[in-house]
Structures are given as structure tokens and as C-alpha cells.
Design an enzyme around this catalytic site. Structure first.
Site, PDB file in Angstrom:
ATOM      1  CE1 TYR A 144      -4.020   2.538   0.361  1.00  0.00           C
ATOM      2  CE2 TYR A 144      -2.547   3.213   2.808  1.00  0.00           C
ATOM      3  CZ  TYR A 144      -3.258   3.567   1.812  1.00  0.00           C
ATOM      4  OH  TYR A 144      -4.225   4.207   1.104  1.00  0.00           O
ATOM      5  CG  ASP A 238       5.900   4.161   1.145  1.00  0.00           C
ATOM      6  OD1 ASP A 238       5.681   4.227   2.168  1.00  0.00           O
ATOM      7  OD2 ASP A 238       4.948   3.351   0.897  1.00  0.00           O
ATOM      8  CE  LYS A 266       1.072   4.815   8.448  1.00  0.00           C
ATOM      9  NZ  LYS A 266       0.876   4.268   7.333  1.00  0.00           N
TER      10      LYS A 266
END
Ligand SMILES: *Cc1c(COP(=O)(O)O)cnc(C)c1O
Length: 427
Positions: A144, A238, A266
Site C-alpha cells: 500500500y 516506501d 507516520k
């Protein structure tokens, strides 16, 4: 455990917000029941509006490595917000956080801040396309990278849970430029390069966290590096989830493969909306205003968000031994899960990377998305509901990763494991 007020709140939310939530997985679709509405966080714990208290193994899906309401993060946010919330003009805080990131990640010479992980990856891909002059990208099933159009193809957790791996609304003309490969399978990537001579980049979660926790093999990542070199494509790691989570420098602190571009999010926002992408200076030089690849953001580099991120990143940098402690706790938790499962003859796969942990109700090791999908999601749903009822808040999908924060003591872990034993016994 009563959920009266959450049930009411959920109904009310659904009357004005699609599905009652602002991000689909929060709706508890794959485990059933009503999501608890949160009143507040306290270190390792969440408290819902019915007054129930849970050990929180989600930690806002990763950002809160020091738990809820960490005093240093809180103080930085309060102090900074007193001077104004946003200026749309440069502040010293951006350079400070950028310097910390550049000093920690050998692959990053320059970094640009955005407001989310989605934006970070979307922008890194545009930059890779602008730099190489090519249109196609390679992504992996189950990884994702946010919900931007080109990346919402076979995108793991939320998408898997909701059974729409390719979302309506993504034009086929966009999706056509996204070539899909199998995680940990180099032949599937070689096939992409045979199919297209127009590949701008490979984007990968070097430690996948969005199909459950599935780390890439180091040799596989090295082979990706070689393929990119051979074909003049860029390699994008990522690390929105794994950055500052798997180690102080994410997957790159554990494996010896250097990407061309890295995306972060995050943890670098400390719970505020922050993303970032960075990499080699010659590539970053193509970014506006230095170069022609356009990218912008009214609230990008927001001072309050930068202050929260700095407060977290500096604490981590000042005491990197925190990662050994967190990994020790994650291992303690997962070995507890494993022995509970063994005791009750329930097939379970467990894994840990730094403060990230994952478990699959699966009798085979999980190396890719197809393996992950063979997990017993009904059993997961039962497990999830029973643990929630006992005051343990785990991610509400089999295809998510769990997180340890510094406020989780061995006693909290052991208490969790005791409950896992009982719950596994009743599955
Ligand atoms: C969470 C995540 C994203 C998306 O970040 P948002 O802030 O939710 O937009 C992208 N990539 C990875 C690996 C993630 O874990």
C-alpha cells in the site's frame, strides 16, 4: 464491556459521514461490531467514550512510537502553536527536521515535506517519472502506498478487506501504467521489464506492513537494485511505516540496499499530518522551484507538525537503544502469541521488525500477498473481538501490522499474553 455510547455515536456519524469514518478500515468492516469512539489516549492506553480502557497496539497506525500524550511531543506542540498555526512561509523548524532526516538516511541528500504518506509517494512517483522521462511504474501486490490513482492497484489491507483491489474511479488509462509484480519474486519483476521499456521506477515497501507484516528478503531487494541500475529506472523505498519504526533508519538500517528515493510519514509527524520524500541530490534538483517537476502544499512543513516530528525524531536519535527495548517487547509478545497458538493447536505465523509485529492465522510462512490471503480471517475476526472485549485494541484486520510503543512495559505485554492464551483456548 458496554459500548452504548459508541453505538449511538457511530449511527450519528453514519448520518453525515460515509460509513461513519474518514478512513475505511476504521469501520471494523472485516471484524464486525462497532468501532469504539475514542475519548483520549494515555501512554500505552486508549479510552473510549463509554469509559472502556484498552492497551493500544495500533498507536494511530504507527506514528506514536512514544505512545499517547508523550510529554516532550505535547510540550513542543503547545509551545509552537502559541506562535501561530501556519504561515505558508519558511520556518526554521523545517530545516531542523530536514537536517535530522538527511543526517540519518544515507540515501537522502535532500527532503521535501508534505502532509501525508499518500502525498509523499504520489510526489516521489511524479518526480521519478519527470526525472527519467518515462511513464510506467512497478508496484507489488499487497503493498500500500496511499490512495492516489496510480497506486491504488492491488493495494493490500483496506482494499483487500473491502474487496475492491482496483477502485472504481481510477481510469483504466492510469492503471495501465502500473505494472504489478509479486513480492519476493524477482522473476515477476523481470517480466515487467520485458513487457515495458518505459519503466520510471519500482516502488516497494522494503518491509511490507499493509498485507500484514511481510519483510522483503534482502537478496530480493538487492536484485531490484541491480535491475533498476541495468534499466535506468529508479528504486523507491516506501518507508512511510517502517521509517523510524523498524529501526532508527527504517529498513535501510537493517538491510544494505540503497534506494534512489525514500518516502516517510507516520513517526516523522509524531501524530500530526506529515509526510516526506527525499533522495539523491541530482534527482531532487528536478523538483520545483529548482527544476520543472511541480509539487506544492499550502500547509506543507506546517510548524506545529514539524515541532511534533522533531520532538519524536530527536528523542529517538538521542537514545537509539530504544529500538532494542521495543524489539525485545515485540518479540516477547509474538513468542507469547506463538506458544499460546501452539498450546491450542492453532496454526500461527509471527514476525517482528523493530517495534513492528505481525501475526497470521496461517499454517504456512507468508512471503507475499497471495500467501497472506490464505490466512483464516474468520478466526482473526473472532480473536480480534474477544481481545477487544478484554481491553486489548489490535488492528481490526488480518492484513495490518501491530506497533509497540515505549510506554508498553513487560507487565503489559505479559498481561496481554495471558489473555491471548485464554482467547486462543476458546477459538
Ligand atoms: C500509511 C502508509 C501510506 C499512506 O500514508 P497516509 O498518511 O495514510 O496517506 C503510504 N505508504 C505506506 C507504506 C504506509 O504504511
Amino acid at each position: 464491556m458496554k459500548h452504548t455510547r459508541s453505538i449511538e455515536a457511530y449511527e450519528e456519524a453514519k448520518s453525515v459521514i460515509p460509513g461513519g469514518v474518514d478512513s475505511p478500515v476504521r469501520a471494523f468492516g472485516s471484524v464486525g461490531g462497532t468501532p469504539p469512539f475514542i475519548e483520549c489516549g494515555e501512554g500505552a492506553y486508549l479510552v473510549d467514550i463509554d469509559g472502556n480502557r484498552y492497551v493500544d497496539y495500533v498507536q494511530s497506525w504507527g506514528p506514536l512510537i512514544f505512545g499517547h500524550c508523550d510529554p516532550e511531543v505535547e510540550a513542543a506542540v503547545i509551545e509552537t502553536s502559541r506562535r501561530g498555526l501556519s504561515f505558508g512561509a519558511p520556518t526554521l523548524l523545517e530545516t531542523e527536521l530536514a537536517k535530522e532526516i538527511v543526517s540519518l538516511f544515507p540515501a537522502i541528500d535532500k527532503v521535501r515535506f508534505v502532509n501525508s504518506g499518500t502525498e509523499a509517494v504520489m510526489s516521489a512517483i511524479r518526480l521519478a517519472r519527470g526525472f527519467t522521462g518515462r511513464d510506467d511504474i512497478v508496484k507489488f501486490k499487497g503493498c500500500y502506498h496511499g490512495h492516489s490513482d496510480s497506486l491504488l492497484v492491488q493495494a493490500g489491507s483496506g482494499a483487500a478487506t473491502f474487496g475492491s483491489p482496483n477502485s472504481p474511479g481510477v481510469p483504466a488509462d492510469f492503471a495501465r501504467h502500473t505494472l504489478l509484480a509479486e513480492y519476493n519474486d524477482i522473476q515477476s519483476v523481470e517480466a515487467c521489464f520485458k513487457e515495458s521499456s518505459d519503466i520510471a521506477c519500482i516502488v516497494i515497501e522494503p518491509i511490507a506492513g499493509n498485507m500484514g507484516l511481510v519483510p522483503a528478503e534482502e537478496s530480493f531487494l538487492q536484485q531490484l537494485r541491480n535491475l533498476c541500475n541495468e534499466h535506468g529506472a529508479l528504486l523507491i523505498f516506501d518507508e512511510v511505516m517502517s521509517g523510524f519504526r523498524a529501526s532508527l533508519t527504517g529498513a535501510q538500517g537493517i538491510i544494505g540496499v540503497e534506494p534512489d528515493l525514500v518516502t516517510l510519514g507516520k513517526v516523522i509527524g509524531g501524530g500530526m499530518p506529515v509526510g516526506a520524500f527525499g533522495g539523491r541530490a541530482d534527482i531532487m534538483a528536478h523538483l520545483s522551484p529548482d527544476g520543472p517537476v511541480y509539487q506544492a502544499g499550502t500547509l506543507s512543513g506546517n510548524p506545529v507538525a514539524m515541532a511534533a516530528g522533531l520532538a519524536q525524531v530527536r528523542q529517538l536519535k538521542n537514545d537509539p537503544s530504544v529500538y532494542e527495548v521495543l524489539q525485545g517487547r515485540a518479540e516477547r509478545l509474538m513468542s507469547g502469541f506463538k506458544s499460546a497458538a501452539d498450546a491450542h493447536e492453532i496454526p500461527l505465523q509471527v514476525d517482528v521488525r523493530g517495534s513492528m509485529f505481525g501475526f497470521f492465522f496461517n499454517d504456512r510462512p507468508v512471503k507475499n500477498f497471495d500467501d497472506a490471503l490464505k490466512s483464516n480471517t474468520d478466526r482473526f475476526a473472532k480473536f480480534h473481538r474477544a481481545m477487544l472485549d478484554r481491553g486489548f485494541y489490535f488492528a481490526c484486520s488480518q492484513f495490518e501490522t501491530g506497533f509497540i510503543c515505549t510506554k508498553m512495559t513487560d507487565a503489559i505485554i505479559d498481561e496481554t499474553v495471558r489473555n491471548v492464551h485464554e482467547v486462543m483456548g476458546a477459538l
